[in-house]
Structure formats: C-alpha cells, structure tokens
Motif scaffolding. Structure first.
Motif, PDB file in Angstrom:
ATOM      1  N   LEU A 293       0.838  -1.203   0.000  1.00 55.66           N
ATOM      2  CA  LEU A 293       0.000   0.000   0.000  1.00 55.66           C
ATOM      3  C   LEU A 293       0.871   1.251   0.000  1.00 55.66           C
ATOM      4  CD1 LEU A 293      -2.739  -1.067   2.598  1.00 55.66           C
ATOM      5  CD2 LEU A 293      -2.992  -0.965   0.116  1.00 55.66           C
ATOM      6  N   GLU A 294       1.893   1.257   0.879  1.00 54.33           N
ATOM      7  CA  GLU A 294       2.773   2.432   0.980  1.00 54.33           C
ATOM      8  C   GLU A 294       3.546   2.645  -0.318  1.00 54.33           C
ATOM      9  OE1 GLU A 294       2.679   4.571   3.374  1.00 54.33           O
ATOM     10  OE2 GLU A 294       1.416   3.443   4.784  1.00 54.33           O
ATOM     11  N   ASN A 295       3.957   1.554  -0.979  1.00 48.84           N
ATOM     12  CA  ASN A 295       4.664   1.680  -2.267  1.00 48.84           C
ATOM     13  C   ASN A 295       3.809   2.411  -3.290  1.00 48.84           C
ATOM     14  OD1 ASN A 295       7.008   0.421  -1.510  1.00 48.84           O
ATOM     15  ND2 ASN A 295       6.383  -1.614  -2.245  1.00 48.84           N
ATOM     16  N   CYS A 296       2.507   2.326  -3.129  1.00 44.78           N
ATOM     17  CA  CYS A 296       1.585   2.971  -4.075  1.00 44.78           C
ATOM     18  C   CYS A 296       0.964   4.236  -3.476  1.00 44.78           C
ATOM     19  CB  CYS A 296       0.498   1.995  -4.488  1.00 44.78           C
ATOM     20  SG  CYS A 296       1.128   0.521  -5.271  1.00 44.78           S
ATOM     21  N   SER A 297       1.616   4.762  -2.433  1.00 39.57           N
ATOM     22  CA  SER A 297       1.184   6.011  -1.793  1.00 39.57           C
ATOM     23  C   SER A 297      -0.228   5.931  -1.209  1.00 39.57           C
ATOM     24  CB  SER A 297       1.265   7.190  -2.778  1.00 39.57           C
ATOM     25  OG  SER A 297       2.529   7.215  -3.385  1.00 39.57           O
ATOM     26  N   ILE A 298      -0.594   4.781  -0.660  1.00 37.25           N
ATOM     27  CA  ILE A 298      -1.878   4.648   0.032  1.00 37.25           C
ATOM     28  C   ILE A 298      -1.590   4.541   1.532  1.00 37.25           C
ATOM     29  CG2 ILE A 298      -3.892   3.147   0.397  1.00 37.25           C
ATOM     30  CD1 ILE A 298      -3.677   2.365  -2.578  1.00 37.25           C
ATOM     31  N   ASP A 299      -2.304   5.320   2.312  1.00 42.06           N
ATOM     32  CA  ASP A 299      -2.087   5.354   3.758  1.00 42.06           C
ATOM     33  C   ASP A 299      -2.523   4.021   4.383  1.00 42.06           C
ATOM     34  OD1 ASP A 299      -1.955   5.817   6.431  1.00 42.06           O
ATOM     35  OD2 ASP A 299      -3.147   7.663   6.420  1.00 42.06           O
ATOM     36  N   SER A 300      -1.539   3.222   4.828  1.00 46.63           N
ATOM     37  CA  SER A 300      -1.852   1.877   5.328  1.00 46.63           C
ATOM     38  C   SER A 300      -2.455   1.910   6.735  1.00 46.63           C
ATOM     39  CB  SER A 300      -0.599   0.999   5.313  1.00 46.63           C
ATOM     40  OG  SER A 300       0.375   1.555   6.172  1.00 46.63           O
ATOM     41  N   ASN A 301      -2.407   3.108   7.388  1.00 53.65           N
ATOM     42  CA  ASN A 301      -3.080   3.224   8.684  1.00 53.65           C
ATOM     43  C   ASN A 301      -4.580   3.454   8.509  1.00 53.65           C
ATOM     44  OD1 ASN A 301      -0.787   2.939  10.384  1.00 53.65           O
ATOM     45  ND2 ASN A 301      -0.157   5.005   9.737  1.00 53.65           N
ATOM     46  N   LYS A 302      -4.945   3.993   7.370  1.00 53.71           N
ATOM     47  CA  LYS A 302      -6.354   4.301   7.122  1.00 53.71           C
ATOM     48  C   LYS A 302      -7.039   3.199   6.305  1.00 53.71           C
ATOM     49  CE  LYS A 302      -9.272   8.048   5.347  1.00 53.71           C
ATOM     50  NZ  LYS A 302      -9.316   9.211   4.451  1.00 53.71           N
ATOM     51  N   TYR A 303      -6.304   2.680   5.348  1.00 54.97           N
ATOM     52  CA  TYR A 303      -6.917   1.719   4.419  1.00 54.97           C
ATOM     53  C   TYR A 303      -6.358   0.315   4.606  1.00 54.97           C
ATOM     54  CZ  TYR A 303      -8.805   5.720   1.861  1.00 54.97           C
ATOM     55  OH  TYR A 303      -9.495   6.848   1.515  1.00 54.97           O
ATOM     56  N   THR A 304      -7.228  -0.650   4.422  1.00 46.66           N
ATOM     57  CA  THR A 304      -6.795  -2.041   4.350  1.00 46.66           C
ATOM     58  C   THR A 304      -7.447  -2.653   3.112  1.00 46.66           C
ATOM     59  OG1 THR A 304      -8.631  -2.602   5.817  1.00 46.66           O
ATOM     60  CG2 THR A 304      -6.429  -2.470   6.814  1.00 46.66           C
ATOM     61  N   GLY A 305      -6.960  -3.823   2.776  1.00 44.70           N
ATOM     62  CA  GLY A 305      -7.560  -4.444   1.591  1.00 44.70           C
ATOM     63  C   GLY A 305      -7.194  -5.907   1.500  1.00 44.70           C
ATOM     64  N   TYR A 306      -7.931  -6.606   0.681  1.00 44.08           N
ATOM     65  CA  TYR A 306      -7.568  -8.002   0.418  1.00 44.08           C
ATOM     66  C   TYR A 306      -7.320  -8.208  -1.063  1.00 44.08           C
ATOM     67  CZ  TYR A 306     -12.541  -8.835  -0.875  1.00 44.08           C
ATOM     68  OH  TYR A 306     -13.776  -8.792  -1.443  1.00 44.08           O
ATOM     69  N   ALA A 307      -6.559  -9.256  -1.350  1.00 44.18           N
ATOM     70  CA  ALA A 307      -6.274  -9.611  -2.737  1.00 44.18           C
ATOM     71  C   ALA A 307      -6.323 -11.129  -2.864  1.00 44.18           C
ATOM     72  CB  ALA A 307      -4.902  -9.088  -3.157  1.00 44.18           C
ATOM     73  N   PHE A 308      -6.684 -11.568  -4.037  1.00 49.55           N
ATOM     74  CA  PHE A 308      -6.647 -13.004  -4.305  1.00 49.55           C
ATOM     75  C   PHE A 308      -6.287 -13.215  -5.767  1.00 49.55           C
ATOM     76  CE2 PHE A 308     -10.997 -11.467  -4.791  1.00 49.55           C
ATOM     77  CZ  PHE A 308     -11.314 -11.887  -6.063  1.00 49.55           C
ATOM     78  N   GLY A 309      -5.767 -14.393  -6.064  1.00 48.95           N
ATOM     79  CA  GLY A 309      -5.405 -14.685  -7.451  1.00 48.95           C
ATOM     80  C   GLY A 309      -5.537 -16.169  -7.720  1.00 48.95           C
ATOM     81  N   MET A 310      -6.073 -16.469  -8.881  1.00 44.68           N
ATOM     82  CA  MET A 310      -6.212 -17.890  -9.233  1.00 44.68           C
ATOM     83  C   MET A 310      -5.911 -18.094 -10.701  1.00 44.68           C
ATOM     84  SD  MET A 310     -10.323 -18.152  -9.099  1.00 44.68           S
ATOM     85  CE  MET A 310     -10.904 -16.517  -8.667  1.00 44.68           C
ATOM     86  N   GLY A 311      -5.485 -19.294 -11.026  1.00 40.58           N
ATOM     87  CA  GLY A 311      -5.269 -19.649 -12.419  1.00 40.58           C
ATOM     88  C   GLY A 311      -6.600 -20.000 -13.065  1.00 40.58           C
ATOM     89  N   VAL A 312      -6.661 -19.863 -14.378  1.00 39.33           N
ATOM     90  CA  VAL A 312      -7.883 -20.237 -15.098  1.00 39.33           C
ATOM     91  C   VAL A 312      -7.756 -21.672 -15.624  1.00 39.33           C
ATOM     92  CG1 VAL A 312      -9.411 -19.633 -17.024  1.00 39.33           C
ATOM     93  CG2 VAL A 312      -8.249 -17.840 -15.747  1.00 39.33           C
ATOM     94  N   GLU A 313      -6.527 -22.070 -15.958  1.00 40.59           N
ATOM     95  CA  GLU A 313      -6.319 -23.385 -16.572  1.00 40.59           C
ATOM     96  C   GLU A 313      -6.734 -24.533 -15.658  1.00 40.59           C
ATOM     97  OE1 GLU A 313      -4.662 -20.861 -17.468  1.00 40.59           O
ATOM     98  OE2 GLU A 313      -4.041 -21.054 -19.556  1.00 40.59           O
ATOM     99  N   ARG A 314      -6.369 -24.457 -14.377  1.00 42.21           N
ATOM    100  CA  ARG A 314      -6.650 -25.607 -13.514  1.00 42.21           C
ATOM    101  C   ARG A 314      -8.155 -25.842 -13.339  1.00 42.21           C
ATOM    102  NH1 ARG A 314      -3.430 -26.351  -8.040  1.00 42.21           N
ATOM    103  NH2 ARG A 314      -1.737 -26.325  -9.551  1.00 42.21           N
ATOM    104  N   PRO A 315      -8.936 -24.796 -13.017  1.00 40.60           N
ATOM    105  CA  PRO A 315     -10.381 -25.029 -12.980  1.00 40.60           C
ATOM    106  C   PRO A 315     -10.938 -25.529 -14.309  1.00 40.60           C
ATOM    107  CG  PRO A 315      -9.851 -22.961 -11.927  1.00 40.60           C
ATOM    108  CD  PRO A 315      -8.588 -23.443 -12.556  1.00 40.60           C
ATOM    109  N   ALA A 316     -10.350 -25.054 -15.423  1.00 40.71           N
ATOM    110  CA  ALA A 316     -10.832 -25.513 -16.738  1.00 40.71           C
ATOM    111  C   ALA A 316     -10.537 -27.004 -16.918  1.00 40.71           C
ATOM    112  CB  ALA A 316     -10.175 -24.700 -17.850  1.00 40.71           C
ATOM    113  N   LEU A 317      -9.350 -27.432 -16.472  1.00 43.74           N
ATOM    114  CA  LEU A 317      -9.014 -28.862 -16.536  1.00 43.74           C
ATOM    115  C   LEU A 317     -10.026 -29.683 -15.748  1.00 43.74           C
ATOM    116  CD1 LEU A 317      -5.134 -28.731 -15.909  1.00 43.74           C
ATOM    117  CD2 LEU A 317      -6.230 -29.307 -18.066  1.00 43.74           C
ATOM    118  N   LEU A 318     -10.361 -29.160 -14.566  1.00 40.31           N
ATOM    119  CA  LEU A 318     -11.298 -29.871 -13.692  1.00 40.31           C
ATOM    120  C   LEU A 318     -12.706 -29.886 -14.267  1.00 40.31           C
ATOM    121  CD1 LEU A 318     -10.257 -28.478 -10.197  1.00 40.31           C
ATOM    122  CD2 LEU A 318      -9.987 -30.828 -10.968  1.00 40.31           C
ATOM    123  N   LEU A 319     -13.168 -28.701 -14.660  1.00 36.46           N
ATOM    124  CA  LEU A 319     -14.562 -28.575 -15.099  1.00 36.46           C
ATOM    125  C   LEU A 319     -14.844 -29.384 -16.362  1.00 36.46           C
ATOM    126  CD1 LEU A 319     -15.067 -24.762 -14.446  1.00 36.46           C
ATOM    127  CD2 LEU A 319     -16.375 -26.596 -13.369  1.00 36.46           C
TER     128      LEU A 319
END
Ligand SMILES: [Zn+2]
Length: 343
Positions: A293-319
C-alpha cells in the motif's frame, strides 16, 4: 423483302416467349424452328427471291435469327436435363444451403468469463494492464525487492536489450497500476495472460491465465475476503463444494492463505485429479501487505484491503475433465470444437 423481315421479327418474338419446360416441348421447338422442314430452313429458301443487292443484308439477318433460335434451344436443352455436360445446371432453390462453420468459444475464455461475471455481480469492475512490464510493477512494488528469494518461484522471460523489462508473472501489475491512480476505494478484477519460465508439460506451461481480485477500502477485513470467496466458490463450482483455507506465505499479503475446494470429481473421496487427498488447491489470497500500500502512496493506517489470485487453466481442466494443459494452446480444431455447446 420487307415482308420477310417483318416475319423474322415476329418469329423472334415467338421464340423469346416460347415456354420449354420438358423434353417434349424442346423437341417441338426444334422441329418448328430448326428442323429440316422448319421455319429457319424455309426462310433460307426465300433467299433466291431477294434482290441481289439486298442478299448480303438479308443473309446477315437470317444468320442472326438462326443463331438466336439455336441459342434458345441450347439453353432449354441444358435446363430440361437433356445435356448432362452443360455448365448451366438448373438452380434448385429447394436444396439445403451450405452450412456456415460457427466457431466455439475457447474453454479458457468460457471459464474466465464465468469467473469474471461472478465478481462483477459483487460490484467488481474489470481492470487491464500490459503483459510486458517493468521490474518495479511486477516485483519490487509487490514487496519482492531484488534478490528476494521468492522471485525464484516466479522466474520469467526478460528482454535482452532492456533488462528492466519482462513478461509479467502475474496480473498483480494491474493491481499496482490501479493503486497508483490513487482513486479509492478500489474494487477490481484483473483477468489476463501471464508468463513463467517453466518446462512445458501436461501440468504446467510457460504461459497461462489468471484472474486476480483486489478490494481496498476502510475497514476491509479477512472476514470480507472469506465471504467473497465462499460466494465465488458456490457460484462457480456448486453449492455442495466445501472450502478450506491453509496458512501460506506471499510477500505481498499478510496474513496469507491458500484456498482449497473439495474435489468435485470424487466428492472428497479421493481420485487421480485431487491426488487422493479429496482437496484441490484453487487460489492464493490474503490481506494486502502494508508495504505494498505504501509503495503505491496509500495510507496503510487508514486503508486495508484483500487480494486473491487464481489460475484459469486448472479449474478448466477440472470442469471439462481435460488431462493435458497443452491442449489449450495447440489450436487443434478437433479439441476446440467440442466446446461449442459448453457454458
Ligand atoms: Zn478427487
């Protein structure tokens, strides 16, 4: 002579309007106009009564008339089916048309669209960014400084003349670029192609697709992350699928977790796909690290956030029960057209 010319003109009219729709009518036409006792022959016989100085002109008119009658005959012959070798085949409007080849959506596109649409319903908007990226946006800003050991897990392709440029290893560069814009809150989903310097095999490839999500606002907690992902899993894989979180480590999130879903092929009993564990790893997630957050000039004392990431291929293999990831990029129409009715 004048009388003859008038007669020829009226014969022409008769030929023009002559209806020939079967072999019998064709034969009648031939006898009447082109037969040995036909009209054309009798007109030629009139030549002897034409004055010498008009003979040439009359001959020309007669020849034209003869060709006219012959042409009509040949056309009619072809269309009544008497001449198989003719180019002029009859146009049959009742024949079915040539089928138009309709393409199918690529399985990766199908799965990506499903993922994206679920998050769009939750209010996430799509963000996009470059696949050729600089080191800072792909690594450093994400708390992966130079010589960080975690970089080894994401070896990629570099541009020889521009050592600072590389093919992005994840779509997180889009998250960085969105955060840098400074417009909060941020609620984005980033689908895209990413690259890794990996040996190509049935299980891994040097390029694949990801869908990442990022939500930054005041008072965003890990509970929000879990609830969002629970909703996603139920929508994506079905209501009976179970979810579990395992603690993990990523430089750009703290705390971090990996999320597994119960194997929907064997319903948790254990099979080849889930390596007999009953669980399939589906994504990585966590709370955005304050340093990011600080690297992107966002005040980390005021803001919080979540992130997630997933591949598309593996679910496609499964589905779709596909057993080799390479099939997705081989461009084999026999494979791809099987997805014509898939959703
Ligand atoms: Zn299984």
């Amino acid at each position: 002579m004048e009388y003859l010319l008038e007669q020829i003109a009226s014969y022409r009219k008769e030929i023009e309007g002559y209806q020939i729709s079967n072999p019998q009518q064709l034969e009648e036409f031939r006898i009447k106009f082109l037969g040995t006792r036909g009209l054309t022959k009798s007109l030629f016989a009139e030549m002897k009564n034409v004055p010498n100085e008009k003979k040439k002109e009359f001959g020309q008119v007669l020849n034209d008339f003869k060709q006219f009658a012959e042409k009509k005959f040949e056309h009619a012959k072809a269309s009544t089916g008497n001449n198989q070798s003719s180019d002029n085949e009859e146009l049959d409007l009742s024949l079915p048309g040539d089928a138009i080849q309709i393409g199918a959506r690529h399985p990766i596109t199908l799965v990506r669209n499903r993922m994206v649409s679920i998050f769009q319903r939750l209010g996430f908007s799509i963000a996009d960014g470059p696949e050729i990226e600089d080191d800072w946006h792909n690594f450093t800003a994400l708390n992966l400084p130079e010589n960080h050991p975690a970089r080894d897990m994401q070896d990629t392709f570099y541009i020889h003349q521009k050592p600072d440029w590389l093919l992005r290893t994840h779509t997180s560069n889009v998250q960085i670029r969105e955060m840098q814009k400074g417009k909060l809150p941020i609620r984005i989903i980033c689908p895209g192609r990413v690259y890794r310097n990996e040996t190509v095999s049935a299980r891994s490839h040097c390029f694949f697709h990801q869908v990442e999500g990022l939500y930054i606002d005041e008072n965003v907690s890990f509970a929000d992350l879990k609830q969002t992902l629970y909703f996603f899993v139920k929508e994506m894989f079905g209501k009976d699928v179970k979810v579990r979180f395992r603690p993990s480590y990523f430089p750009f999130t703290e705390p971090s977790a990996e999320m597994d879903i119960s194997c929907f092929i064997c319903e948790g009993k254990g099979c080849r796909i889930c390596k007999h564990t009953g669980w399939v790893e589906i994504l990585g997630c966590g709370m955005v690290h304050p340093a990011v957050l600080e690297n992107c000039s966002i005040d980390s004392n005021k803001y919080t956030g979540y992130a997630f990431g997933m591949g598309v291929e593996r679910p496609a293999l499964l589905l779709y029960d596909v057993n080799d990831i390479r099939l997705f990029s081989e461009n084999d129409a026999r494979f791809l057209k099987q997805f014509g009715s898939a959703v």
